[in-house]
Write a protein that holds these residues in place. Sequence first.
Motif, PDB file in Angstrom:
ATOM      1  N   ALA A 128       0.824  -1.212   0.000  1.00 40.31           N
ATOM      2  CA  ALA A 128       0.000   0.000   0.000  1.00 40.31           C
ATOM      3  C   ALA A 128       0.855   1.258   0.000  1.00 40.31           C
ATOM      4  CB  ALA A 128      -0.927  -0.010   1.208  1.00 40.31           C
ATOM      5  N   ARG A 129       2.076   1.139   0.505  1.00 41.64           N
ATOM      6  CA  ARG A 129       2.937   2.302   0.570  1.00 41.64           C
ATOM      7  C   ARG A 129       3.761   2.487  -0.705  1.00 41.64           C
ATOM      8  NH1 ARG A 129       3.748   0.103   5.782  1.00 41.64           N
ATOM      9  NH2 ARG A 129       5.789  -0.733   5.160  1.00 41.64           N
ATOM     10  N   ARG A 130       3.613   1.560  -1.679  1.00 41.05           N
ATOM     11  CA  ARG A 130       4.396   1.637  -2.891  1.00 41.05           C
ATOM     12  C   ARG A 130       3.549   2.159  -4.049  1.00 41.05           C
ATOM     13  NH1 ARG A 130       7.515  -4.197  -2.574  1.00 41.05           N
ATOM     14  NH2 ARG A 130       8.775  -3.726  -0.747  1.00 41.05           N
ATOM     15  N   PRO A 131       4.181   2.749  -5.050  1.00 43.20           N
ATOM     16  CA  PRO A 131       3.424   3.208  -6.224  1.00 43.20           C
ATOM     17  C   PRO A 131       2.676   2.046  -6.861  1.00 43.20           C
ATOM     18  CG  PRO A 131       5.656   4.081  -6.235  1.00 43.20           C
ATOM     19  CD  PRO A 131       5.602   3.077  -5.132  1.00 43.20           C
ATOM     20  N   LEU A 132       1.489   2.348  -7.428  1.00 45.71           N
ATOM     21  CA  LEU A 132       0.654   1.299  -8.014  1.00 45.71           C
ATOM     22  C   LEU A 132       1.376   0.582  -9.128  1.00 45.71           C
ATOM     23  CD1 LEU A 132      -2.068  -0.102  -8.135  1.00 45.71           C
ATOM     24  CD2 LEU A 132      -2.881   1.704  -9.681  1.00 45.71           C
ATOM     25  N   LYS A 133       2.085   1.283 -10.008  1.00 47.08           N
ATOM     26  CA  LYS A 133       2.768   0.674 -11.134  1.00 47.08           C
ATOM     27  C   LYS A 133       3.848  -0.300 -10.644  1.00 47.08           C
ATOM     28  CE  LYS A 133       5.166   1.726 -15.458  1.00 47.08           C
ATOM     29  NZ  LYS A 133       6.212   0.725 -15.232  1.00 47.08           N
ATOM     30  N   GLU A 134       4.586   0.109  -9.590  1.00 50.35           N
ATOM     31  CA  GLU A 134       5.634  -0.768  -9.051  1.00 50.35           C
ATOM     32  C   GLU A 134       5.017  -2.039  -8.480  1.00 50.35           C
ATOM     33  OE1 GLU A 134       9.037  -0.739  -5.534  1.00 50.35           O
ATOM     34  OE2 GLU A 134       8.058   1.128  -6.160  1.00 50.35           O
ATOM     35  N   SER A 135       3.878  -1.881  -7.811  1.00 53.28           N
ATOM     36  CA  SER A 135       3.197  -3.047  -7.237  1.00 53.28           C
ATOM     37  C   SER A 135       2.746  -4.003  -8.335  1.00 53.28           C
ATOM     38  CB  SER A 135       2.002  -2.587  -6.406  1.00 53.28           C
ATOM     39  OG  SER A 135       1.288  -3.699  -5.904  1.00 53.28           O
ATOM     40  N   LYS A 136       2.183  -3.456  -9.405  1.00 49.70           N
ATOM     41  CA  LYS A 136       1.741  -4.306 -10.512  1.00 49.70           C
ATOM     42  C   LYS A 136       2.914  -5.002 -11.181  1.00 49.70           C
ATOM     43  CE  LYS A 136      -2.546  -1.884 -11.725  1.00 49.70           C
ATOM     44  NZ  LYS A 136      -3.262  -1.134 -12.787  1.00 49.70           N
ATOM     45  N   ASP A 137       4.015  -4.270 -11.337  1.00 50.02           N
ATOM     46  CA  ASP A 137       5.199  -4.872 -11.947  1.00 50.02           C
ATOM     47  C   ASP A 137       5.716  -6.034 -11.108  1.00 50.02           C
ATOM     48  OD1 ASP A 137       5.075  -3.105 -14.017  1.00 50.02           O
ATOM     49  OD2 ASP A 137       6.621  -1.740 -13.228  1.00 50.02           O
ATOM     50  N   GLU A 138       5.710  -5.875  -9.783  1.00 52.53           N
ATOM     51  CA  GLU A 138       6.174  -6.936  -8.917  1.00 52.53           C
ATOM     52  C   GLU A 138       5.243  -8.142  -8.974  1.00 52.53           C
ATOM     53  OE1 GLU A 138       6.867  -5.636  -4.983  1.00 52.53           O
ATOM     54  OE2 GLU A 138       8.651  -4.467  -5.483  1.00 52.53           O
ATOM     55  N   ASP A 139       3.935  -7.896  -9.014  1.00 56.72           N
ATOM     56  CA  ASP A 139       2.974  -8.994  -9.123  1.00 56.72           C
ATOM     57  C   ASP A 139       3.171  -9.748 -10.435  1.00 56.72           C
ATOM     58  OD1 ASP A 139       1.889  -8.473  -6.697  1.00 56.72           O
ATOM     59  OD2 ASP A 139       0.145  -7.373  -7.457  1.00 56.72           O
ATOM     60  N   GLU A 140       3.390  -8.990 -11.513  1.00 55.87           N
ATOM     61  CA  GLU A 140       3.594  -9.626 -12.813  1.00 55.87           C
ATOM     62  C   GLU A 140       4.872 -10.454 -12.815  1.00 55.87           C
ATOM     63  OE1 GLU A 140       4.112  -8.411 -17.548  1.00 55.87           O
ATOM     64  OE2 GLU A 140       3.582  -6.890 -16.056  1.00 55.87           O
ATOM     65  N   MET A 141       5.940  -9.912 -12.219  1.00 55.90           N
ATOM     66  CA  MET A 141       7.200 -10.642 -12.157  1.00 55.90           C
ATOM     67  C   MET A 141       7.050 -11.920 -11.330  1.00 55.90           C
ATOM     68  SD  MET A 141      10.356 -10.897 -13.016  1.00 55.90           S
ATOM     69  CE  MET A 141      10.776  -9.250 -13.637  1.00 55.90           C
ATOM     70  N   ALA A 142       6.326 -11.822 -10.199  1.00 55.53           N
ATOM     71  CA  ALA A 142       6.110 -12.997  -9.357  1.00 55.53           C
ATOM     72  C   ALA A 142       5.317 -14.066 -10.104  1.00 55.53           C
ATOM     73  CB  ALA A 142       5.387 -12.599  -8.068  1.00 55.53           C
ATOM     74  N   SER A 143       4.319 -13.630 -10.880  1.00 59.58           N
ATOM     75  CA  SER A 143       3.522 -14.577 -11.662  1.00 59.58           C
ATOM     76  C   SER A 143       4.370 -15.253 -12.728  1.00 59.58           C
ATOM     77  CB  SER A 143       2.337 -13.848 -12.296  1.00 59.58           C
ATOM     78  OG  SER A 143       1.581 -14.723 -13.109  1.00 59.58           O
ATOM     79  N   GLN A 144       5.214 -14.462 -13.398  1.00 64.59           N
ATOM     80  CA  GLN A 144       6.100 -15.031 -14.410  1.00 64.59           C
ATOM     81  C   GLN A 144       7.072 -16.037 -13.783  1.00 64.59           C
ATOM     82  OE1 GLN A 144       8.028 -11.717 -16.301  1.00 64.59           O
ATOM     83  NE2 GLN A 144       6.259 -11.215 -17.594  1.00 64.59           N
ATOM     84  N   LEU A 145       7.604 -15.678 -12.615  1.00 65.43           N
ATOM     85  CA  LEU A 145       8.552 -16.569 -11.941  1.00 65.43           C
ATOM     86  C   LEU A 145       7.892 -17.883 -11.555  1.00 65.43           C
ATOM     87  CD1 LEU A 145      11.358 -17.019 -10.752  1.00 65.43           C
ATOM     88  CD2 LEU A 145      10.572 -15.899  -8.652  1.00 65.43           C
ATOM     89  N   GLU A 146       6.664 -17.810 -11.089  1.00 61.38           N
ATOM     90  CA  GLU A 146       5.949 -19.034 -10.714  1.00 61.38           C
ATOM     91  C   GLU A 146       5.704 -19.912 -11.941  1.00 61.38           C
ATOM     92  OE1 GLU A 146       1.947 -20.444  -8.264  1.00 61.38           O
ATOM     93  OE2 GLU A 146       2.319 -18.315  -8.655  1.00 61.38           O
ATOM     94  N   THR A 147       5.332 -19.291 -13.055  1.00 62.53           N
ATOM     95  CA  THR A 147       5.081 -20.051 -14.285  1.00 62.53           C
ATOM     96  C   THR A 147       6.356 -20.705 -14.800  1.00 62.53           C
ATOM     97  OG1 THR A 147       3.275 -18.572 -14.916  1.00 62.53           O
ATOM     98  CG2 THR A 147       4.257 -19.907 -16.661  1.00 62.53           C
TER      99      THR A 147
END
Length: 458
Positions: free
Chosen positions: A47-66
């Motif tokens: 919540a304390r991070r910029p929205l774009k950075e949060s989305k980028d991290e979520d996308e990276m985590a999803s890619q890493l899991e795949t």
Amino acid sequence: MTDGFTAAAARPEVFSTLATPPQPTFPRPDSSSTHHHRRRSSSSTRARRPLKESKDEDEMASQLETVSAFVEGAPPGELGDVIADIKALTVESPELISQLGPAFEKYNEEQFATVKLPGGSQQVIVSSHNSLGDGRYFDVENSSSFEFDHTTQKASNVQSYVLESANSDLIKSLIKSLAKHAEDHYPNSSYGVYPIENDSKIAILLVANKYSPNNFWNGRWRSLYILSPSSSSSSLVGSIKVDVHYYEDGNVRLLTTKPVSLSVSSNAATSIVREIAVAEKKYQENLNKGFTSLSEGAFKGLRRQLPVTRQKVEWDKIAGYRHGRGIKFTFAEVAKHNTKKDIFLVIHDKVYDTTGFVDEHPGGEEVLLDVAGQDASEAFEDVGHSDEAREILKGIEVGTLKRMPGDPAPKAQPSTTTVQAPATGMGSVALYFILVTGGAAAFVAYKYLQAASDASKQ
């Protein structure tokens, strides 16, 4: 059978991975584990991070899991190919490869990866059962510990290791008996025996690999038994896993798992390994029955009553297909297969893999080693082999010879006469041939699925 081994229970699961991503061979670890799964940021932190950075991290985590799932589901002997494909698919995120350490570790430990130690002569196993932590593992037979790089699959920094266990005598005796069992039945195998669970139990591991890229298939046999020794008897609980991948113009993977639970009346190592050998032989026999009945049972269920062509599939012909018959080898390629654990022969311009038949050959292994990697036509005909011997050849044919300019002329013409086989024949085929059978079964499934796919496009 009284021990629960039945043909139905042993029937393998056959599935196609055509146009689908590979799935992990084993269940993924619990998401709360920090060892194999990267912990995601809490909602309060995000919540304390910029929205774009949060989305980028979520996308990276999803890619890493795949991508991790691709690594953990890599077929036997093909991890390097999978990594190369991942690099090609993630050129825009090259940092992903550097984050796959936990996935590589999980894969290597679950698959019982083997590695030759610097200065050593034999392969040793890498698993969670002989892990010392921080990327170090130990091997009882070699009295050594070593570092293992899960990305490169290389060992280094070998040090002396002294086994400290109340069951050390039993462990060493088990290693000796298991070595004989592996030598008798599993070419290209490795084994290990380790104390686990605070020295209260013993893990017995065996892995055998058969890689045949020229025939577009690879296979692996894994056995794991947990021994609970007591004063008078012991119990064995574990599983046997067979994994075969056929990949000529497509992907078909065949996986089997057999839970094992045995009671051993004696704590003697020879008795324990004898029970293991009996269980594995029964499983092999039931797998053979399952493969034989594929066209009438499980495999037949993969098709519709009538395909798009409105013509029934000729199952007898499909079941008779042979993989590898169209492969052509040069003399130079055949000559590379000239050791006891890897023998190819040429007989009348056909290439045969006799590796699994070395110990069964009535004339002794020396006869095969003398002609390993060579044209054995003349030697074969001079002996006057029986009809049974010629039938065995049909089962181990892997391709034909492609003669090149400068190659020697054929040494002998096929014989028109045969000799009757004696009452004591060639003996039983070694357990390792189950992987060859699995490759054939996977090929059968692939041919059907390819035909069905072509028919649907019409």
